[in-house]
Design a protein around this motif. Structure first.
Motif, PDB file in Angstrom:
ATOM      1  N   ALA A 147     -10.893 -37.710  32.130  1.00  0.00           N
ATOM      2  CA  ALA A 147      -9.588 -38.213  32.567  1.00  0.00           C
ATOM      3  C   ALA A 147      -9.278 -39.542  31.893  1.00  0.00           C
ATOM      4  O   ALA A 147      -8.151 -39.781  31.445  1.00  0.00           O
ATOM      5  N   TRP A 148     -10.282 -40.402  31.795  1.00  0.00           N
ATOM      6  CA  TRP A 148     -10.109 -41.692  31.120  1.00  0.00           C
ATOM      7  C   TRP A 148      -9.769 -41.495  29.646  1.00  0.00           C
ATOM      8  O   TRP A 148      -8.863 -42.135  29.119  1.00  0.00           O
ATOM      9  N   LYS A 149     -10.503 -40.598  28.983  1.00  0.00           N
ATOM     10  CA  LYS A 149     -10.232 -40.324  27.554  1.00  0.00           C
ATOM     11  C   LYS A 149      -8.815 -39.797  27.363  1.00  0.00           C
ATOM     12  O   LYS A 149      -8.138 -40.158  26.416  1.00  0.00           O
ATOM     13  N   LYS A 150      -8.399 -38.931  28.265  1.00  0.00           N
ATOM     14  CA  LYS A 150      -7.053 -38.374  28.178  1.00  0.00           C
ATOM     15  C   LYS A 150      -6.021 -39.492  28.328  1.00  0.00           C
ATOM     16  O   LYS A 150      -5.016 -39.515  27.615  1.00  0.00           O
ATOM     17  N   GLY A 151      -6.255 -40.418  29.230  1.00  0.00           N
ATOM     18  CA  GLY A 151      -5.359 -41.547  29.428  1.00  0.00           C
ATOM     19  C   GLY A 151      -5.307 -42.464  28.229  1.00  0.00           C
ATOM     20  O   GLY A 151      -4.265 -43.007  27.883  1.00  0.00           O
ATOM     21  N   VAL A 152      -6.466 -42.621  27.545  1.00  0.00           N
ATOM     22  CA  VAL A 152      -6.538 -43.468  26.352  1.00  0.00           C
ATOM     23  C   VAL A 152      -5.724 -42.847  25.227  1.00  0.00           C
ATOM     24  O   VAL A 152      -5.059 -43.528  24.473  1.00  0.00           O
ATOM     25  N   ARG A 153      -5.771 -41.540  25.112  1.00  0.00           N
ATOM     26  CA  ARG A 153      -5.071 -40.847  24.029  1.00  0.00           C
ATOM     27  C   ARG A 153      -3.570 -40.784  24.251  1.00  0.00           C
ATOM     28  O   ARG A 153      -2.819 -40.583  23.316  1.00  0.00           O
ATOM     29  N   SER A 154      -3.128 -40.882  25.495  1.00  0.00           N
ATOM     30  CA  SER A 154      -1.692 -40.745  25.793  1.00  0.00           C
ATOM     31  C   SER A 154      -0.898 -41.907  25.242  1.00  0.00           C
ATOM     32  O   SER A 154      -1.314 -42.994  25.141  1.00  0.00           O
TER      33      SER A 154
END
Length: 154
Positions: A147-154
């Protein structure tokens, strides 16, 4: 038999007995994250990447790695460091003995499928024996990391 194995980016050439296990070869070359657990290919503690795929080094002969690339947790510190904090944050690091194998399989999962479903995560965790935590903390840690990685990529 003379073998050449690239371990964490470093070429190693040496004579290896035909019955030498990859785990023993790696530990002899300072890869102490590769641990001996069950010696029956059931616990996942000895997991390494062989040409980018997770394998149990207690069930692979060193001569089978001739001409191939092996990565251990020592060679994947950058990938592992970021993810490891999420496991620790969930209290899933109790004794820490299973962490190297778990992290190797998680890294393989992230490389293969950057957005796995819960069942896919559980499949990757299935080959890792943890006597302390019951796997829920590891699962939550992986999900929080993703979830954190997804947020970083957004």
């Amino acid at each position: 038999m003379k073998i050449t194995v690239t371990v964490n980016g470093r070429k190693i050439q040496e004579d290896a007995a035909c019955d030498l296990l990859l785990i023993d070869f790696l530990r002899a070359h300072g890869c102490l994250s590769v641990k001996r657990g069950c010696e029956t290919s059931n616990c996942g503690l000895c997991t390494v990447m062989l040409d980018g795929r997770p394998v149990l080094s207690c069930s692979v002969l060193a001569v089978r790695a001739d001409g191939r690339r092996v990565e251990t947790l020592e060679g994947l510190q950058e990938e592992a460091e970021e993810f490891g904090a999420f496991i620790a944050d969930q209290g899933a690091e109790q004794c820490g003995f299973c962490n190297p194998g778990l992290m190797m399989n998680a890294i393989a999962l992230f490389r293969e499928n950057p957005e796995p479903e819960e069942e896919e995560i559980k499949e990757y965790l299935a080959g890792n024996l943890c006597r302390c935590s019951g796997y829920e903390g590891q699962l939550r840690g992986i999900q929080a990391y993703l979830a954190w990685k997804k947020g970083v990529r957004s």
